[in-house]
Design a protein around this motif. Structure first.
Motif, mmCIF file in Angstrom:
data_model
loop_
_atom_site.group_PDB
_atom_site.id
_atom_site.type_symbol
_atom_site.label_atom_id
_atom_site.label_comp_id
_atom_site.label_asym_id
_atom_site.label_seq_id
_atom_site.Cartn_x
_atom_site.Cartn_y
_atom_site.Cartn_z
ATOM 1 N N THR A 53 26.038 -18.179 33.156
ATOM 2 C CA THR A 53 24.823 -18.966 33.373
ATOM 3 C C THR A 53 24.485 -19.694 32.076
ATOM 4 O OG1 THR A 53 23.500 -17.062 32.755
ATOM 5 C CG2 THR A 53 23.856 -17.416 35.098
ATOM 6 N N LEU A 54 23.549 -20.662 32.191
ATOM 7 C CA LEU A 54 23.169 -21.445 31.014
ATOM 8 C C LEU A 54 22.650 -20.543 29.905
ATOM 9 C CD1 LEU A 54 22.344 -24.290 29.769
ATOM 10 C CD2 LEU A 54 20.130 -23.832 30.714
ATOM 11 N N GLU A 55 21.860 -19.529 30.306
ATOM 12 C CA GLU A 55 21.264 -18.637 29.304
ATOM 13 C C GLU A 55 22.350 -17.870 28.553
ATOM 14 O OE1 GLU A 55 20.251 -18.819 32.465
ATOM 15 O OE2 GLU A 55 18.244 -19.629 32.265
ATOM 16 N N GLU A 56 23.378 -17.413 29.291
ATOM 17 C CA GLU A 56 24.446 -16.646 28.633
ATOM 18 C C GLU A 56 25.237 -17.534 27.683
ATOM 19 O OE1 GLU A 56 26.554 -15.212 32.000
ATOM 20 O OE2 GLU A 56 25.147 -13.592 32.386
ATOM 21 N N VAL A 104 24.128 -20.194 26.055
ATOM 22 C CA VAL A 104 23.326 -20.495 24.871
ATOM 23 C C VAL A 104 23.304 -19.294 23.939
ATOM 24 C CG1 VAL A 104 20.975 -20.962 24.111
ATOM 25 C CG2 VAL A 104 21.933 -22.263 25.958
ATOM 26 N N MET A 105 23.205 -18.099 24.523
ATOM 27 C CA MET A 105 23.183 -16.877 23.700
ATOM 28 C C MET A 105 24.489 -16.732 22.932
ATOM 29 S SD MET A 105 21.334 -14.016 26.016
ATOM 30 C CE MET A 105 21.830 -12.602 25.112
ATOM 31 N N MET A 148 24.635 -19.351 20.074
ATOM 32 C CA MET A 148 23.745 -19.098 18.946
ATOM 33 C C MET A 148 23.971 -17.739 18.330
ATOM 34 S SD MET A 148 20.255 -20.864 20.200
ATOM 35 C CE MET A 148 19.488 -20.707 18.621
ATOM 36 N N SER A 190 32.233 -22.831 34.416
ATOM 37 C CA SER A 190 32.484 -21.447 34.013
ATOM 38 C C SER A 190 31.539 -20.566 34.809
ATOM 39 C CB SER A 190 32.256 -21.259 32.522
ATOM 40 O OG SER A 190 30.879 -21.178 32.258
ATOM 41 N N LEU A 191 31.816 -19.274 34.796
ATOM 42 C CA LEU A 191 31.001 -18.353 35.581
ATOM 43 C C LEU A 191 29.777 -17.889 34.810
ATOM 44 C CD1 LEU A 191 33.769 -16.164 37.214
ATOM 45 C CD2 LEU A 191 32.419 -17.936 38.272
ATOM 46 N N ARG A 247 19.714 -4.470 24.926
ATOM 47 C CA ARG A 247 18.720 -3.786 25.739
ATOM 48 C C ARG A 247 18.807 -4.317 27.156
ATOM 49 N NH1 ARG A 247 13.520 -5.470 22.439
ATOM 50 N NH2 ARG A 247 14.603 -7.457 22.675
ATOM 51 N N ARG A 248 18.578 -3.431 28.106
ATOM 52 C CA ARG A 248 18.602 -3.842 29.497
ATOM 53 C C ARG A 248 17.286 -3.436 30.140
ATOM 54 N NH1 ARG A 248 21.870 -6.700 28.164
ATOM 55 N NH2 ARG A 248 24.096 -6.757 28.592
ATOM 56 N N HIS A 249 16.944 -4.093 31.220
ATOM 57 C CA HIS A 249 15.706 -3.748 31.933
ATOM 58 C C HIS A 249 15.795 -2.327 32.460
ATOM 59 C CE1 HIS A 249 14.232 -7.820 31.792
ATOM 60 N NE2 HIS A 249 15.405 -8.253 32.189
ATOM 61 N N GLU A 264 22.042 -9.192 22.743
ATOM 62 C CA GLU A 264 20.954 -8.466 23.403
ATOM 63 C C GLU A 264 21.565 -7.319 24.155
ATOM 64 O OE1 GLU A 264 17.241 -9.332 23.501
ATOM 65 O OE2 GLU A 264 17.704 -7.218 23.863
ATOM 66 N N ILE A 322 23.293 -14.751 19.653
ATOM 67 C CA ILE A 322 22.219 -13.780 19.923
ATOM 68 C C ILE A 322 22.841 -12.632 20.692
ATOM 69 C CG2 ILE A 322 20.011 -13.424 21.084
ATOM 70 C CD1 ILE A 322 19.650 -16.476 20.922
#
Lengths: 216, 135
Positions: free
Chosen positions: A193-196, A198-199, A202, A190-191, A208-210, A206, A204
């Motif tokens: 990332t691992l972090e996306e 997992v979010m 779970m 899939s396109l 807020r952006r930098h 988020e 989660i």
């Protein structure tokens, strides 16, 4: 600079052009004693054998054709390509004292002497006699050693691991993944990332952006 | 002292000037860090304000029913799967979508965002380039 540079130099072995290779590895004290810097030793002439024509491998069974242990068969322990030498296990030995200190003579051990390639012949596994060997290609395209007398293929010796582990007889510990679980294909491309992923799993969120950083 | 340094002591004397000066060298009043990132702000009242969002937090999903373990058995043979590349991910994920849209007639070069094309990586928390997360 001096110590760190020298430590890095010691990692790669640099030998002079007419270095006389012996049974000791060049970085050991014994080799340095025999080959001090600037010392010129009589040149040894080594029959040049191309890398593709080298037939004796470590772990092979070979027979000695001449010398003290003529006619005996042994396993190859070490191969010295620089001088066309082969060290067999427990054959062609002479005796010497090892660990001599002060008055004690130390222990009397048998140490092997190297044998030249021309005094060695590979043993045919079918009739256990010495044979000449040639490299030939099988029908599959694999390059194998074929004995000229009988035509039997001499298989490559099994390389034993230095830590002595035989993979076929390994018993899995509690922290070992079994081979079936390791080879199971569970990845779904899939396109994300691992972090996306997992979010998402779970729950989660988020938003807020930098704020972006600037360099001046 | 090792053999190497003992032998060379006769030829060379002095400290290794090029070695890294870490917090392990120097006097005990010499306070040097080892590169840890800050987790808050130093206020003008010489106090330290700890900011929760600057402290890293490990987010781990529940590992129930997870069969993989830290180590791999020696008995396992080498896998035959080809290595994962950008081309293979594209071919498996995006190419079928583009092919379907092209056959339906709804494909347009201006609307590539539908397939995940995001050249400026805007609106994404984890940007691929420039990479703004630690992996």
């Amino acid at each position: 600079m001096r110590l760190t540079a020298l430590l890095s130099m010691a990692a790669k072995v640099v030998v002079p052009k007419d270095y006389r290779f012996g049974t000791n590895r060049p970085w050991t004290a014994a080799a340095k004693r025999l080959n001090t810097a600037g010392k010129k030793r009589r040149k040894v002439f080594v029959e040049p054998i191309a890398a593709e024509d080298w037939s004796v491998l470590k772990g092979d069974m070979v027979e000695i054709l001449s010398g003290k242990d003529k006619g005996k068969q042994g396993r190859v322990n070490q191969v010295f390509r620089h001088r066309n030498w082969v060290m067999l296990q427990g054959l062609n030995t002479h005796f010497r004292y090892i660990g001599k200190t002060g008055e004690t003579r130390g222990s009397y051990v048998a140490s092997e002497a190297p044998l030249l390639l021309k005094d060695i012949a590979l043993v045919d596994p079918s009739d256990r006699k010495p044979t000449e060997v040639e490299w030939k290609f099988t029908e599959e395209g694999e390059r194998v050693r074929v004995s000229l007398r009988t035509g039997r293929i001499i298989p490559k010796p099994v390389v034993e691991r230095r830590d002595g582990i035989v993979p076929e007889q390994w018993k899995d510990g509690p922290k070992d993944t079994s081979p079936e679980d390791t080879l199971e294909k569970t990845y779904a491309p899939s396109l994300k990332t691992l972090e996306e992923e997992v979010m998402e799993k779970m729950g989660i969120v988020e938003n807020r952006r930098h704020k972006g950083s600037y360099w001046y | 002292m090792g053999v190497l340094s003992t032998l060379l002591r006769g030829l060379v004397r002095g400290a290794d000037r090029m070695a890294e000066f870490t917090s392990k060298r120097g006097s005990r009043t010499h306070n040097k860090g080892r590169g840890a990132r800050p987790t808050g702000l130093r206020l003008s009242s010489r106090k330290f304000l700890s900011i929760r969002t600057m402290i890293p937090e490990f987010v781990v999903p529940s590992l129930e029913g997870f069969k993989l373990k830290p180590y791999v058995s020696y008995r396992s043979p080498r896998g035959v799967e080809p290595p994962l590349t950008a081309e293979s991910v594209f071919a498996e994920v995006v190419a079928p979508q583009i092919k379907k849209d092209f056959e339906e007639g709804t494909f347009s070069k201006e609307k590539l965002e539908r397939y995940g094309f995001n050249p400026k990586q805007e609106g994404k928390l984890f940007k691929l380039y420039p990479k703004n997360y630690v992996r």
